[in-house]
Design an enzyme around this catalytic site. Structure first.
Site, mmCIF file in Angstrom:
data_model
loop_
_atom_site.group_PDB
_atom_site.id
_atom_site.type_symbol
_atom_site.label_atom_id
_atom_site.label_comp_id
_atom_site.label_asym_id
_atom_site.label_seq_id
_atom_site.Cartn_x
_atom_site.Cartn_y
_atom_site.Cartn_z
ATOM 1 N N SER A 1 26.109 -5.021 -34.529
ATOM 2 C CA SER A 1 26.181 -4.230 -35.757
ATOM 3 C C SER A 1 24.983 -3.298 -35.890
ATOM 4 O O SER A 1 25.129 -2.133 -36.290
ATOM 5 C CB SER A 1 26.274 -5.157 -36.962
ATOM 6 O OG SER A 1 26.285 -4.443 -38.175
ATOM 7 N N PHE B 1 25.247 -0.083 -33.696
ATOM 8 C CA PHE B 1 26.172 0.943 -34.178
ATOM 9 C C PHE B 1 25.684 1.566 -35.480
ATOM 10 O O PHE B 1 25.947 2.753 -35.726
ATOM 11 C CB PHE B 1 27.571 0.346 -34.329
ATOM 12 C CG PHE B 1 28.289 0.217 -33.025
ATOM 13 C CD1 PHE B 1 28.925 1.308 -32.456
ATOM 14 C CD2 PHE B 1 28.315 -0.982 -32.345
ATOM 15 C CE1 PHE B 1 29.579 1.207 -31.248
ATOM 16 C CE2 PHE B 1 28.966 -1.102 -31.129
ATOM 17 C CZ PHE B 1 29.595 -0.010 -30.570
ATOM 18 N N HIS B 2 24.989 0.821 -36.325
ATOM 19 C CA HIS B 2 24.369 1.449 -37.498
ATOM 20 C C HIS B 2 23.330 2.485 -37.071
ATOM 21 O O HIS B 2 23.243 3.578 -37.657
ATOM 22 C CB HIS B 2 23.709 0.378 -38.381
ATOM 23 C CG HIS B 2 24.657 -0.296 -39.321
ATOM 24 N ND1 HIS B 2 25.491 -1.303 -38.936
ATOM 25 C CD2 HIS B 2 24.896 -0.092 -40.649
ATOM 26 C CE1 HIS B 2 26.214 -1.705 -39.976
ATOM 27 N NE2 HIS B 2 25.868 -0.991 -41.026
ATOM 28 N N GLU B 3 22.554 2.161 -36.051
ATOM 29 C CA GLU B 3 21.549 3.105 -35.563
ATOM 30 C C GLU B 3 22.205 4.342 -34.965
ATOM 31 O O GLU B 3 21.743 5.472 -35.183
ATOM 32 C CB GLU B 3 20.672 2.410 -34.520
ATOM 33 C CG GLU B 3 19.522 3.255 -34.012
ATOM 34 C CD GLU B 3 18.457 3.508 -35.064
ATOM 35 O OE1 GLU B 3 17.732 4.511 -34.927
ATOM 36 O OE2 GLU B 3 18.354 2.704 -36.021
#
Length: 502
Positions: free
Chosen positions: A425, A428-430
């Site tokens: 997670s 993908f946030h980065e």
């Protein structure tokens, strides 16, 4: 206890048995003198007294249950009492019959309906914020500008648009691989290698295009979000197809009806459906409610405009007039974070409502997609772990299905499996934030990974002090401290980058 007087109303007495006997003897003498009752033997008197006592007790109980309705003016109850107001809620009738809690006491507050208080909060919220909006417009004027979202070069963002269109090639490639496996043109290891190449290319290609093009922020974010969604779907398609193929070819089938087949139609439906978990068929709704879709779309437009207004009119001025939170005065940084927390919370709630409720339900209605549990009551989360399990159900189901339980099945302990899920997670946030901003300071990555210790801390506090403590820590960590701090960090790093480039 209570007995009935001559008017049919329950009367409290000091000694219930003696009063019942006296009442029976009085009624017996009265009835005998009037010739209504024949002479009876002592044994008959005993039996009659018992029957009378049962009748009086039953009538007293019915009176106790119905007194409140009599006082309230229930027409049906008044009619059953003879329709005479003289006998309703007499002063001699007990008004307090059992122990009860106040509605706002700790033992009863969660058993009550709070719909009226919710309406009051909505009215107060609208009134207060309307005044603040008018005051802000009178003091600062119209501050909305579009260059942050759509720059003068936005029309030249065609490479990003073409990249979005070209993402459809990767599901076709994955379908081709599965078709070749079905026809035994390639072996299982070769299929796995090809799927890995397809998924990696699907991520790296948009990242390269975004970094090479000087695009607007909104265009980059849109492309990266779409890229991540397609990647998650491709992984689910490959993983699920492999599992179905394994079960279909195994000697001891769990379900004898499982069969492996490849359908382009089911893959195409999955790629546009509001889910990240592939399966050959989904529960379907019977029809499309066109009027309902129109109403939801109108709400989507309104709340999207509200979200943009709050960002431009409130958040951007606060951020532009702030300093880097890690390089200035500590008290000043705290003041900026607290000032930014309220509009940031509004934007975040609008984003959640627009995407997870309105947009996903619109998409599900148009595609007749039946399972619409896109979120649960995350606002009641008792810990940070509960929040992550409830607020984004499509991603949560994907993580559980394709990351967490596969880790457990290969004998990875529970805690490392949780860390691996948060690591995926965080990456993908980065990607979704750092690539459009062209900043790789890992603020989003560290913010997600910081959730891991918070999960265990809030679980401990929930077990030790109850659910309210964990819920308050969740709201504070996300809305008061976490998100406003990330906004300030990314904004100042972005401004510093633009300043150094100029």
């Amino acid at each position: 206890m209570a007995v009935l007087d001559s008017g049919g109303v329950a009367v409290p007495t000091e000694n219930g048995v003696a009063d019942l006997d006296r009442l029976h003897r009085r009624k017996s003498r009265s009835d005998s003198s009037n010739g209504l009752l024949p002479d009876t033997s002592p044994s008959d008197d005993v039996g009659a007294a018992a029957a009378e006592r049962d009748r009086v007790d039953s009538a007293a109980e019915e009176e106790a249950q119905g007194t409140a309705n009599l006082a309230g003016g229930d027409a049906e109850t008044r009619e059953s009492a003879g329709g005479d107001v003289r006998f309703t809620y007499r002063p001699s009738v007990p008004a307090h019959r059992r122990t009860r809690e106040s509605p706002l006491s700790s033992d009863a507050i969660f058993k009550q309906s709070h719909a009226g208080l919710f309406n009051l909060c909505v009215v107060v919220l609208v009134a207060v914020n309307s005044r603040l909006i008018i005051e802000n417009l009178m003091k600062y004027g119209w501050l909305i500008r579009t260059d942050f979202w759509f720059s003068s070069t936005s029309l030249r963002d065609w490479p990003l648009f073409m990249c979005c269109l070209s993402l459809s090639v990767f599901p076709l490639a994955a379908f081709t691989v599965e078709k070749m496996v079905l026809q035994r043109f390639i072996s299982e290891p070769v299929a796995i290698i090809l799927h890995v190449i397809i998924t990696l290319t699907e991520v790296l290609y948009p990242v390269y295009v975004t970094l090479r093009c000087d695009s607007a922020f909104l265009s980059g974010v849109t492309l990266m979000l779409l890229t991540c969604i397609v990647w998650l779907k491709l992984v689910s398609y490959a993983h699920t197809s492999y599992d179905i193929r394994t079960l279909a070819n195994s000697a001891d089938k769990v379900d004898p009806e499982i069969s492996y087949h490849v359908s382009l139609k089911s893959l195409a439906y999955f790629m546009v459906a509001p889910t990240l978990c592939y399966q050959p068929s989904y529960p379907r709704s019977p029809c499309i409610r066109k009027g309902w879709v129109a109403r939801q779309f109108a709400k989507l437009v309104i709340f999207t405009g509200l979200m943009g207004f709050i960002i431009e009119q409130y958040i951007n001025p606060i951020v532009r007039n702030s300093k880097h939170p890690l390089k200035g005065d500590l008290l000043y940084a705290i003041e900026r974070v607290l000032k930014l927390s309220v509009p940031n919370l509004y934007v975040w709630l609008c984003m959640f409502y627009c995407f997870f409720h309105l947009w996903l339900n619109i998409l599900a209605e148009l595609l007749c997609f039946g399972d619409r549990e896109f979120y649960k009551d995350w606002w009641n989360a008792k810990s940070v772990g509960d929040y992550w399990r409830m607020w984004n159900m499509p991603v949560h189901k994907w993580m559980v299905r394709h990351v967490y339980f596969p880790c457990l099945r290969i004998k990875i302990p529970k805690v490392p499996a949780i860390i691996i899920a948060f690591l995926v997670s965080a990456v993908f946030h980065e990607l979704c934030i750092a690539v459009p901003c062209r900043l790789f300071n890992l603020w989003a990555f560290m913010g997600i990974m910081f959730q891991v210790p918070l999960v265990f801390i809030t679980n401990f506090l929930q077990e030790r002090f109850g659910s309210m403590v964990g819920n308050m820590i969740f709201w504070f960590s996300f809305c008061i401290f976490g998100q406003p701090m990330c906004v300030l960090l990314y904004y100042h790093d972005l401004m510093n980058r633009k300043g150094s480039m100029s």
